[in-house]
Design a protein around this motif. Sequence first.
Motif, PDB file in Angstrom:
ATOM      1  N   GLU A  44       0.835  -1.204   0.000  1.00 50.57           N
ATOM      2  CA  GLU A  44       0.000   0.000   0.000  1.00 50.57           C
ATOM      3  C   GLU A  44       0.865   1.248   0.000  1.00 50.57           C
ATOM      4  N   ARG A  47       2.184   1.844  -3.381  1.00 52.15           N
ATOM      5  CA  ARG A  47       1.139   2.391  -4.256  1.00 52.15           C
ATOM      6  C   ARG A  47       1.002   3.894  -4.036  1.00 52.15           C
ATOM      7  N   THR A  55       2.058  12.102  -9.791  1.00 51.00           N
ATOM      8  CA  THR A  55       1.344  13.377  -9.713  1.00 51.00           C
ATOM      9  C   THR A  55       2.310  14.545  -9.756  1.00 51.00           C
ATOM     10  N   SER A 114      -7.766  13.446  -8.799  1.00 51.46           N
ATOM     11  CA  SER A 114      -8.717  12.486  -8.234  1.00 51.46           C
ATOM     12  C   SER A 114      -7.986  11.221  -7.790  1.00 51.46           C
ATOM     13  N   ASP A 115      -7.039  10.755  -8.626  1.00 48.23           N
ATOM     14  CA  ASP A 115      -6.229   9.587  -8.269  1.00 48.23           C
ATOM     15  C   ASP A 115      -5.416   9.866  -7.005  1.00 48.23           C
ATOM     16  N   MET A 117      -6.059  12.063  -4.609  1.00 50.76           N
ATOM     17  CA  MET A 117      -6.915  12.205  -3.435  1.00 50.76           C
ATOM     18  C   MET A 117      -7.419  10.857  -2.928  1.00 50.76           C
ATOM     19  N   GLN A 118      -7.474   9.864  -3.791  1.00 55.57           N
ATOM     20  CA  GLN A 118      -7.881   8.532  -3.347  1.00 55.57           C
ATOM     21  C   GLN A 118      -6.900   7.950  -2.346  1.00 55.57           C
ATOM     22  N   VAL A 119      -5.630   8.321  -2.467  1.00 54.20           N
ATOM     23  CA  VAL A 119      -4.622   7.797  -1.536  1.00 54.20           C
ATOM     24  C   VAL A 119      -4.232   8.812  -0.471  1.00 54.20           C
ATOM     25  N   LYS A 121      -6.547  11.328   0.778  1.00 56.25           N
ATOM     26  CA  LYS A 121      -7.732  12.014   1.294  1.00 56.25           C
ATOM     27  C   LYS A 121      -7.626  12.316   2.779  1.00 56.25           C
ATOM     28  N   SER A 122      -7.100  11.369   3.550  1.00 58.88           N
ATOM     29  CA  SER A 122      -6.997  11.553   4.996  1.00 58.88           C
ATOM     30  C   SER A 122      -5.588  11.905   5.439  1.00 58.88           C
ATOM     31  N   ARG A 127      -0.694  15.813   1.388  1.00 60.30           N
ATOM     32  CA  ARG A 127      -1.226  16.848   0.489  1.00 60.30           C
ATOM     33  C   ARG A 127      -0.360  18.104   0.558  1.00 60.30           C
ATOM     34  N   TYR A 158      -8.301  21.415  -5.402  1.00 59.88           N
ATOM     35  CA  TYR A 158      -8.592  19.978  -5.481  1.00 59.88           C
ATOM     36  C   TYR A 158      -8.219  19.277  -4.176  1.00 59.88           C
TER      37      TYR A 158
END
Length: 260
Positions: A44, A47, A55, A114-115, A117-119, A121-122, A127, A158
């Motif tokens: 994980e 990934r 990005t 979007s990709d 933020m999937q990993v 987001k929290s 970020r 975003y």
Amino acid sequence: MAKIIGAILGFMVGGPLLALLGFVVGTFFDRGLGQAMRFNYGAERERVQGVFFDTVFRVMGHIAKADGRVCESEVAQAEAIISQLGLTGARRQDAINKFKEGSDSSFKLEPQMSDFMQVAKSQTLLRQMLLEALLTMALADGEMASAERDIVTLVAKYLGMPAAEFQRLIDMVMAQRQFHSGGSAQSNSGLELKKAYQAIGVDDSISDAELKRAYRKLMSQHHPDKLIAKGVPEDMLKIATEKAQEIQAAYDLIKKSRGS
């Protein structure tokens, strides 16, 4: 194991009916524990690191194309950043390929974010590190064109970063650059000190204790072990290391001015 314990406890408390209920609850617990034990945290993290890397360089290429075309100086700037990060061989080529993908007219920023933020987001720190990396790259030539700023601003949106917080981050990154390689900001001591406070993200009226807390928080955010755990690729840590050195230089100047 949990289902057996649940059945025994259920029987002891309420007889056969609660024993059955305890067995069922324990079964679900065992399944959840088994899934958690089978979860591959190393995979994980790899990934997340991959998405972060992709990005950074795709958006970097997109920023370079902000004015409508990628000029030779921007390509040279990108190659200099790749060299600065110490990327070699296949990793270097991967970065170049991602940069080219981002500079292509078919590239869309929203799906890439979007990709990410999937990993992330929290992961507030992840970020922030993305924005710091992009700002550092956008400012590599000493300035940030309005078109470049527009794209990084859109990235911040975003990521869910409020406008005021993003502006504060820009001010900090720009001020920190003045202390690159441990150097001082300006020959004018008053302006130099003002930049030092901006680099830490505080006002000059702050107390010594509050200043130390702000400094320690920044240094903690840029600690290599913490960043790797959050998913920042190891070969991207040089940006964070240089940031830490700039923050340290700014903090040392403030301490000296306060006689501490």
